[in-house]
Structures are given as C-alpha cells and as structure tokens.
Motif scaffolding. Sequence first.
Motif, short mmCIF file in Angstrom:
data_model
loop_
_atom_site.label_atom_id
_atom_site.label_comp_id
_atom_site.label_asym_id
_atom_site.label_seq_id
_atom_site.Cartn_x
_atom_site.Cartn_y
_atom_site.Cartn_z
N ILE A 5 72.96 53.43 6.39
CA ILE A 5 72.43 52.20 6.98
C ILE A 5 72.76 52.16 8.47
O ILE A 5 73.92 52.28 8.85
N ASN A 6 71.72 52.02 9.31
CA ASN A 6 71.95 51.85 10.76
C ASN A 6 71.59 50.40 11.11
O ASN A 6 70.40 50.07 11.20
N PRO A 7 72.58 49.52 11.31
CA PRO A 7 72.25 48.10 11.54
C PRO A 7 71.96 47.82 13.01
O PRO A 7 72.66 47.08 13.67
N VAL A 8 70.86 48.42 13.52
CA VAL A 8 70.66 48.40 14.97
C VAL A 8 69.42 47.64 15.41
O VAL A 8 69.07 47.65 16.59
N LEU A 9 68.72 46.99 14.50
CA LEU A 9 67.45 46.34 14.87
C LEU A 9 67.55 44.83 14.71
O LEU A 9 66.76 44.21 14.01
N GLY A 10 68.53 44.20 15.32
CA GLY A 10 68.71 42.75 15.18
C GLY A 10 69.02 42.41 13.74
O GLY A 10 69.90 43.02 13.13
N PRO A 11 68.27 41.47 13.14
CA PRO A 11 68.57 41.13 11.75
C PRO A 11 68.18 42.24 10.78
O PRO A 11 68.54 42.20 9.62
N ARG A 12 67.40 43.21 11.26
CA ARG A 12 67.00 44.29 10.36
C ARG A 12 67.82 45.54 10.57
O ARG A 12 68.40 45.75 11.63
N ALA A 13 67.83 46.39 9.56
CA ALA A 13 68.52 47.67 9.67
C ALA A 13 67.51 48.78 9.41
O ALA A 13 66.46 48.54 8.81
N LEU A 14 67.84 49.98 9.90
CA LEU A 14 67.04 51.14 9.52
C LEU A 14 67.88 51.91 8.51
O LEU A 14 69.02 52.29 8.78
N ILE A 15 67.33 52.09 7.31
CA ILE A 15 68.08 52.76 6.24
C ILE A 15 67.41 54.10 5.94
O ILE A 15 66.20 54.14 5.66
N GLU A 16 68.18 55.18 6.00
CA GLU A 16 67.65 56.49 5.61
C GLU A 16 68.11 56.79 4.19
O GLU A 16 69.31 56.67 3.89
N VAL A 17 67.16 57.16 3.32
CA VAL A 17 67.50 57.39 1.92
C VAL A 17 67.07 58.81 1.54
O VAL A 17 65.93 59.20 1.80
N TYR A 18 68.03 59.58 0.97
CA TYR A 18 67.77 60.99 0.72
C TYR A 18 67.68 61.32 -0.76
O TYR A 18 68.45 60.76 -1.56
N PRO A 19 66.76 62.26 -1.16
CA PRO A 19 66.66 62.63 -2.57
C PRO A 19 67.95 63.28 -3.08
O PRO A 19 68.66 63.88 -2.30
#
Length: 280
Positions: free
Chosen positions: A266-280
């Motif tokens: 979880i990268n909590p870098v977009l204000g109220p939103r986060a960018l989450i990378e999910v891997y198989p």
Amino acid sequence: MRLLVHSGFFALQKVAYNHCHEGYFLTPASRLLLKDNPFGSSPFIALVLDPILTEPYNSMSTWFQNDDPSAFVTAFGETLWDKSSRESVFNRLLNASMGGDSSLIGKAVIIKCKEVFEGLNSLVDVAGGTGNTAKAIADAFPDLKCTVFDQPHVVADLQGRKNLNFLGGDMFKAVHPADAILLKRDEECVKILKNCKEALVTRNDKQGGKVIIIDMVVGDQDYDDKFTETKLLFDIEGMSCLVGKQRNEKEWANLFFSAGFSKYKINPVLGPRALIEVYP
Ligand SMILES: C[S@@+](CC[C@H](N)C(=O)[O-])C[C@H]1O[C@@H](n2cnc3c(N)ncnc32)[C@H](O)[C@@H]1O
C-alpha cells in the motif's frame, strides 16, 4: 455570502485599489468549482446533488428492512449502471464527474508513483470510464499499450490514439489480459479480482504482472486524520448507490488473499486515496 465566507468558499478582503472597501475573493475551495479548471470538481458536486443520487438516502430505512443489494435499487428498482445506461443526461454527468477526478488522479499518479508503471508493456484500466487516468499514463509512457475497458455505452463514442484504445465489455465475465490491471475507485470492482488474477496468469504464459488499485484505505488508527471524513462520506455514498464500502487494510488483505493473490503493497500517497499493488 456570510455563510459562504464562513465555510471557506469566499474570502472577504480589502480591495487593493481602495482600502475603504471590501470584496469577495475566490479561495482554493471555490477555485475547484470553476468550469475552466481542468481538475475542477463542479461535475462531481452536481452529481452528488443530483436527485438520482440523493433519492436513495430517502430509501435507507426501507432498504435496511429488505434484501435489495443497495438503497439505490430500493429507490429505483435497478442498479446505478442500468439507470445511467438509459438516462443520457445523467450518464453524461456521471462520466464528466469521473473524468474530472481521473484527470487529477492520473496527473498525481504520474508525479508520485511513476515507478509503479516502469517496465510494463501493457495495462488495462478496468471500468476505466472515459479513460482520463489511462490517458495520463499513456502520455507519460509512450511505449506502454493502454486499454480502457468499460461498459459498451460508456466507450462507444470514444476515440483511441497512438498507445491508447477503448474496449467495451462486461468485467464480470472476463478481463482483457495485460501486464498490469488498473482498478480505480470502483467499489464493485472487487468482485472481479478473481477475473484479474485469471487474466494475469493466462496472458501468454508470462510470469509476474500485477493489479494496481487506486482507492481508499480506512485506517483503524486515523479517525483524526484530515482525510477521515472524506473516506467515511465515500463509504456512505458507496453503500447507498453502489454495492460497496471503503475498507481498512485488514479487509483489503482478506479480499486479496481470498482472490488468490499472494502479497500486496500500500502506497498512501494520493491524499485520501492510496495506490495498492497486488501480486499473484
Ligand atoms: C465509479 S466509476 C469509476 C470510473 C473510473 N475508474 C474512475 O475512477 O473515474 C465505475 C465504472 O465502472 C463501470 N462499470 C460498471 N459495471 C461495469 C461492467 N459490468 N463492466 C465494465 N465496466 C463497468 C461504469 O461504467 C463506470 O465507468
């Protein structure tokens, strides 16, 4: 005007050329409502105040006592997406609202999380609306082949360009294979996480790949943070109009693991939103 000054939409200041008089000035909040602001929120404000989105709140108490999937279905007898496919004025407002938000987020993602897209050959933005997030990514990465996948009536009149194309379809049936699958702000998109995993695994037997989610993570500890109210209001909006909710990290993790993914970041870098990378 007194109320608008008090709530921060105008500032009352001395007028520069004549210090005897006061004038009303725009503030950062009211600037977001200007029509010519490319990152403006006026379509979003018009959308959340539209009777089609406010009516479900009047149906909440009935909805609590029935088995409908959302208060929206209780109010109108159909889902938001079915209604918008038939109501062209509302559909335009919905798409303009999503589009303004996506332009802003697309820009922010490229500034704050550029590395997330490096090394990818293909990306599909699932339920990507009119494609403004994908456009920002496609412009920043000219060698990345970007596809915006949404309902046929949403993408029907949209023109692709060099490394960006539009595809109509139903995400609940299948997801177009790509190195990265982007899901942004779609409470119902989590239903298709399994389809995303399938699309990553089956794409020409390649290894790796990831799902990139841009959404809110409600913190158990952050009830005082400045974004909490926004996250909780979106939670209520998702509950009333869509079949969804905002999740805390534990709820996101359960979802990823039960869809067969093995790890996430979880990268909590977009204000109220986060960018989450999910891997198989
Ligand atoms: C909340 S909007 C998000 C749009 C975009 N990701 C954004 O953040 O601006 C949800 C999107 O899901 C799309 N959608 C809903 N049901 C769908 C389906 N079955 N297949 C593909 N797209 C769908 C809608 O048309 C809409 O564009």
